[in-house]
Design an enzyme around this catalytic site. Structure first.
Site, short mmCIF file in Angstrom:
data_model
loop_
_atom_site.label_atom_id
_atom_site.label_comp_id
_atom_site.label_asym_id
_atom_site.label_seq_id
_atom_site.Cartn_x
_atom_site.Cartn_y
_atom_site.Cartn_z
N PHE A 182 0.84 -1.19 0.00
CA PHE A 182 0.00 0.00 0.00
C PHE A 182 0.88 1.25 0.00
CE2 PHE A 182 0.81 -1.05 4.41
CZ PHE A 182 1.06 0.19 5.02
N CYS A 183 0.27 2.35 -0.45
CA CYS A 183 0.94 3.66 -0.46
C CYS A 183 -0.14 4.72 -0.30
CB CYS A 183 1.74 3.86 -1.73
SG CYS A 183 0.76 3.70 -3.25
N THR A 184 0.19 5.96 -0.46
CA THR A 184 -0.74 7.05 -0.15
C THR A 184 -1.96 7.04 -1.07
OG1 THR A 184 1.12 8.41 0.58
CG2 THR A 184 -0.98 9.53 0.21
#
Length: 320
Positions: A182-184
């Site tokens: 996951f990331c922003t």
């Protein structure tokens, strides 16, 4: 109750632009004509950035972007703000829209399996899932998902080497990686999952729309997110419901700061924090102090200081 007047749009799209430099003038003119501020990055692999303005202004720029080759279905994450979070309008040409340093990697050739926010908790609660936060250390320090591995990278360029070492360690234990990343806003995961698949890992998942999408759609009482999410604009951080968080920004090193951080003896507004105090020379701190003085004078006059940075984050534009 009326909604805040400023509309913020974080967007990205991997596409194949044969001549990104040719796209820049019209895109910049559209942004300026619409009164929209922020930064958009253009590269041969697509577009990325965060912009802010009125509803009409954002609509005009998004219409222009959607008319670019391969961008009709562009990912856009929107929120609202009481005040304009950017100070300038920029379109920048880059080698990559999110820099990983893997020039032969093509996210359009195959990425991991998208997982909707509503299904994310079940995936990451599975003990067989290896959960990886693909963001940089300064982002992870203020919030992440429960049980996530922090690669402790200072830039996304470090991720490939870290991943290869992590995978080798897992396989030495006899484990077949089942990975969730996951990331922003989703863009780094497009590359990180494509990279993992190119490395031969078959079972790879990523959070569709990123942390921002999760915080918007998953109720706080059901959430496995802990802390706040760093964002690349003057809001600095957001929490559940995309409400503005409690973090400020060190204007010297661009790292997020808590109230406790700002109480540290080495914190001086616009000049230093406890993390960067030892990384800067006296000459640099003197220059930052003068910049801060000029900004305060400009603010007192009701004007914007021309030297002020228009992006809160360390990376170019938004993480996306």
């Amino acid at each position: 109750m009326s909604q805040p007047p400023i509309r913020i749009a974080a967007l990205y799209q991997f596409a194949r632009f044969d001549a990104p430099a040719a796209l820049k003038p019209d895109l910049l003119a559209c942004m300026e004509g619409a009164g929209v501020r922020g930064t958009l990055l253009l590269a041969r692999e697509g577009i990325n950035g965060t912009i802010a303005g009125s509803d009409a202004g954002i609509d005009a720029v998004l219409a222009h972007v959607r008319a670019l080759p391969g961008c009709a279905e562009i990912e856009v994450k929107e929120s609202r703000a009481e005040a304009m979070p950017f100070h300038r309008t920029k379109v920048r040409l880059k080698k990559e829209i999110v820099t990983m340093g893997q020039p032969d990697l093509d996210p359009l050739a195959g990425v991991g399996t998208y997982v909707a926010p509503q299904d994310w908790n079940a995936l990451i609660s599975d003990p067989d899932t290896i959960l990886i936060d693909t963001r940089n250390d300064y982002e992870v320090q203020i919030g992440t998902f429960e049980g996530a591995i922090d690669p402790e990278t200072r830039s996304f360029r470090e991720f490939p080497d870290w991943f290869r070492a992590q995978r080798a360690a897992l396989e030495a234990e006899g484990r077949t990686p089942k990975i969730a990343m996951f990331c922003t806003g989703g863009i780094r995961c497009e590359k990180s999952t494509a990279f993992a698949r190119a490395e031969g890992v078959e079972e790879v998942y990523h959070l569709k729309g990123g942390i921002l999408n999760y915080l918007e759609h998953v109720p706080e009482d059901e959430s496995l997110w802990r802390g706040e999410c760093f964002v690349f604009d003057e809001r600095v951080s957001v929490g559940h419901g995309l409400k503005r968080g409690d973090h400020a920004l060190c204007r010297a090193c661009r790292r997020p700061l808590s109230a406790e951080d700002m109480a540290h003896e080495h914190y001086k507004e616009g000049v230093s924090c406890h993390r960067c105090h030892g990384e800067r020379s006296e000459e640099q701190r003197a220059r930052y102090a003068e910049r801060q003085r000029q900004e305060m004078l400009a603010e007192a006059r009701g004007a914007e200081h021309v030297g002020r940075k228009d992006e809160a984050g360390i990376d170019d534009g938004a993480d996306g």
